[in-house]
Structures are given as C-alpha cells and as structure tokens.
Design an enzyme around this catalytic site. Structure first.
Site, PDB file in Angstrom:
ATOM      1  N   GLU A 127       0.956  -1.108  -0.243  1.00 58.76           N
ATOM      2  CA  GLU A 127       0.067   0.124  -0.120  1.00 58.76           C
ATOM      3  C   GLU A 127       0.841   1.167   0.118  1.00 58.76           C
ATOM      4  O   GLU A 127       0.254   2.264  -0.726  1.00 58.76           O
ATOM      5  CB  GLU A 127      -0.866  -0.157   1.227  1.00 58.76           C
ATOM      6  CG  GLU A 127      -2.000  -1.205   1.129  1.00 58.76           C
ATOM      7  CD  GLU A 127      -2.594  -1.262   0.073  1.00 58.76           C
ATOM      8  OE1 GLU A 127      -3.061  -0.389  -0.699  1.00 58.76           O
ATOM      9  OE2 GLU A 127      -3.030  -2.626  -0.086  1.00 58.76           O
ATOM     10  N   HIS A 130       1.912   1.955  -3.383  1.00 57.02           N
ATOM     11  CA  HIS A 130       0.936   2.830  -4.060  1.00 57.02           C
ATOM     12  C   HIS A 130       1.115   4.044  -4.056  1.00 57.02           C
ATOM     13  O   HIS A 130       0.747   4.834  -4.855  1.00 57.02           O
ATOM     14  CB  HIS A 130      -0.512   2.325  -3.905  1.00 57.02           C
ATOM     15  CG  HIS A 130      -1.080   1.061  -4.639  1.00 57.02           C
ATOM     16  ND1 HIS A 130      -1.162   0.866  -5.833  1.00 57.02           N
ATOM     17  CD2 HIS A 130      -1.523  -0.177  -4.099  1.00 57.02           C
ATOM     18  CE1 HIS A 130      -1.511  -0.154  -6.222  1.00 57.02           C
ATOM     19  NE2 HIS A 130      -1.752  -1.032  -5.105  1.00 57.02           N
TER      20      HIS A 130
HETATM   21 ZN   LIG Z   1      -2.222  -2.897  -5.045  1.00 59.67          ZN
END
Ligand SMILES: [Zn+2]
Length: 149
Positions: A127, A130
């Site tokens: 995450e 990201h």
């Molecule tokens: Zn992802």
C-alpha cells in the site's frame, strides 16, 4: 470508482492528507470494496483520491492509516505472492520485509504506531508503494519493454 491499470494516475505520487481535506468518500468506498472482495488493502489513489491514505482489513476490522511512514523494517525478508485489485488476474512474488513498524494518523488524526508481520507487513509495504506510484508489475513491464525492442 476503482482505478484499473494501466490508468496513469496509479503511477503518480500521492500528496499528504490534511485535516481539512474531505475524505469521507474514500472511507465509504474503501469500506465497501474491502467488505465485498478478498483483497486486504486499498489505497487512496486506487479510488482516484491521490492522498496518502490506505485501509486494511485486519482481524475483521477495517483500519485506516493517514500519512503513513515506515519507521522500521526487518532485514529478514521473504517472497510473498501478491496480487493487486487494480491489476486484474496478475500475481507475482515480491521480496518484502517480514516485520514492519509504521507511524501514521488514524481517522481522528491521532498519531499511532502499528506493528505488522508477514502477510500484513507485505500488505502495508504494497500500500505504501501505491502512495509512491509504484506497482507490483513495474519491473516486469521494463523487462518486457527491453525484450520487445
Ligand atoms: Zn495494489
């Protein structure tokens, strides 16, 4: 709405979330997506909200992390099989630290420290990637690019 690869927004770096940014839409959508799907994490940018926030499903609860920072990760690492809800039908193995400690704010903007291991450690690293515009297929696309010249 879920953003699907190769939408270019997924490659953008997210900016810090401020107290007066409205993020209720992200919270509602993230809750729905994590309840309805098998994925255990989702970040703002995947819902078109380019701010540093992500949610994970942890022990049947959904936890939100705002402006997360990795404050420690273990040298000990492992290859974790990973998919991404923004990249349908793609799985790869990523080398991730087995243990991680992050600092973040919760939805009330209270500072908290969160320690995660194994699958959740890998998930949180995924995450945070990201939030920095990194995807699990990055290296593979570069390889393909070279091979196709
Ligand atoms: Zn992802």
């Amino acid at each position: 709405m879920l953003i699907i690869y190769p939408n270019k927004i997924l490659k953008k770096k997210s900016s810090y979330l401020r107290k007066n940014d409205s993020f209720n839409n992200f919270i509602n959508e993230a809750n729905d997506i994590l309840k309805l799907n098998t994925n255990i994490g989702i970040s703002g940018v995947q819902l078109g909200f380019k701010k540093r926030i992500f949610a994970i499903k942890y022990k049947k609860k959904i936890l939100f992390f705002i402006n997360p920072e990795i404050i420690w990760k273990s040298n000990e690492s492992n290859f974790y099989s990973e998919g991404c809800i923004s990249i349908p039908d793609f799985y790869t193995k990523k080398n991730r630290s087995n243990f991680i400690k992050i600092k973040a704010f919760n939805l009330l903007f209270k500072k908290k420290i969160f320690f995660a291991k194994n699958l959740y450690s890998a998930c949180i690293q995924h995450e945070i990637d990201h939030l920095n515009g990194k995807l699990i297929n990055d290296g593979l696309i570069a390889q393909f690019g070279r091979a196709s010249v």
